[in-house]
Design an enzyme around this catalytic site. Structure first.
Site, PDB file in Angstrom:
ATOM      1  N   SER A 275      15.418  14.652  -0.668  1.00 39.22           N
ATOM      2  CA  SER A 275      16.574  13.964   0.108  1.00 39.22           C
ATOM      3  C   SER A 275      15.714  12.625   0.456  1.00 39.22           C
ATOM      4  O   SER A 275      14.420  13.030   1.394  1.00 39.22           O
ATOM      5  CB  SER A 275      17.282  14.353   0.891  1.00 39.22           C
ATOM      6  OG  SER A 275      18.414  13.923   1.192  1.00 39.22           O
TER       7      SER A 275
ATOM      8  N   ARG B   9       0.878  -1.180   0.300  1.00 38.40           N
ATOM      9  CA  ARG B   9       0.069  -0.071  -0.296  1.00 38.40           C
ATOM     10  C   ARG B   9       0.795   1.104   0.320  1.00 38.40           C
ATOM     11  O   ARG B   9       0.522   2.418  -0.637  1.00 38.40           O
ATOM     12  CB  ARG B   9      -0.757  -0.084   1.384  1.00 38.40           C
ATOM     13  CG  ARG B   9      -1.911  -1.073   0.389  1.00 38.40           C
ATOM     14  CD  ARG B   9      -3.031  -0.980   0.041  1.00 38.40           C
ATOM     15  NE  ARG B   9      -4.293  -1.514  -0.060  1.00 38.40           N
ATOM     16  CZ  ARG B   9      -3.649  -2.778  -1.094  1.00 38.40           C
ATOM     17  NH1 ARG B   9      -2.861  -2.904  -2.187  1.00 38.40           N
ATOM     18  NH2 ARG B   9      -5.084  -3.368  -1.145  1.00 38.40           N
TER      19      ARG B   9
ATOM     20  N   GLU C 145       1.863   1.618  -3.035  1.00 40.03           N
ATOM     21  CA  GLU C 145       0.723   1.775  -4.617  1.00 40.03           C
ATOM     22  C   GLU C 145       0.654   3.271  -3.798  1.00 40.03           C
ATOM     23  O   GLU C 145       0.073   3.928  -5.082  1.00 40.03           O
ATOM     24  CB  GLU C 145      -0.272   0.858  -3.767  1.00 40.03           C
ATOM     25  CG  GLU C 145      -1.871   1.905  -4.434  1.00 40.03           C
ATOM     26  CD  GLU C 145      -2.991   0.351  -3.755  1.00 40.03           C
ATOM     27  OE1 GLU C 145      -3.632   0.786  -5.121  1.00 40.03           O
ATOM     28  OE2 GLU C 145      -3.426   0.686  -2.922  1.00 40.03           O
TER      29      GLU C 145
END
Length: 148
Positions: free
Chosen positions: A115, A89, A92
């Site tokens: 960064s 997830r 995702e």
């Protein structure tokens, strides 16, 4: 000397046995809970003081100290595609929202990147409409692309 992977297994076992939370370990070390987890997972290099504190807190053999002091090998620890639902997830979210986040960031900062070396990561819990929600914060230094 043992490697970071073996050190992680030993450290996490001791954490579970002692029923310590990341919050408790972080406070003991004077660090955030996410950074405390990074130290025990072997994703960060401990200072002498941090290594001593971890060894004391977890009742680890002093012989493990050099492994905590070693620089970590920062290679991805997850398979691709990720198989753990939680980690999937996270991927995702980046895949779905990445272009939008990038566009907003470039509007705010200009051409560059955040960064992931000079970054602080926080995980917090809030209650909203009687439901628990996770707040995930990446506080990273903005790096501008060079011009030449």
């Amino acid at each position: 000397m043992i490697d970071k992977k073996e050190l992680r297994e030993i450290s996490l076992k001791k954490k579970r046995e002692k029923r310590l939370t990341w919050e408790e370990i972080g406070k003991y070390l004077g660090r955030d809970k996410v950074y405390a987890a990074m130290l025990l997972y072997g994703y960060a290099q401990a200072t002498e003081e941090e290594a001593d504190k971890i060894i004391t807190l977890l009742d680890l053999p002093k012989e493990l100290k050099p492994a905590f002091l070693d620089a970590p090998m920062r290679t991805p620890a997850q398979p691709w595609p990720p198989t753990d639902p939680f980690i999937y997830r996270l991927y995702e979210g980046v895949l779905l929202y990445g272009p939008v986040i990038k566009d907003v960031a470039h509007e705010l900062f200009g051409d560059g990147i955040m960064s992931m070396i000079d970054v602080k990561i926080y995980v917090d819990k809030v209650i909203e409409n009687n439901y628990p929600r996770m707040v995930l914060t990446f506080n990273g230094k903005w790096l501008y692309y060079s011009k030449w």
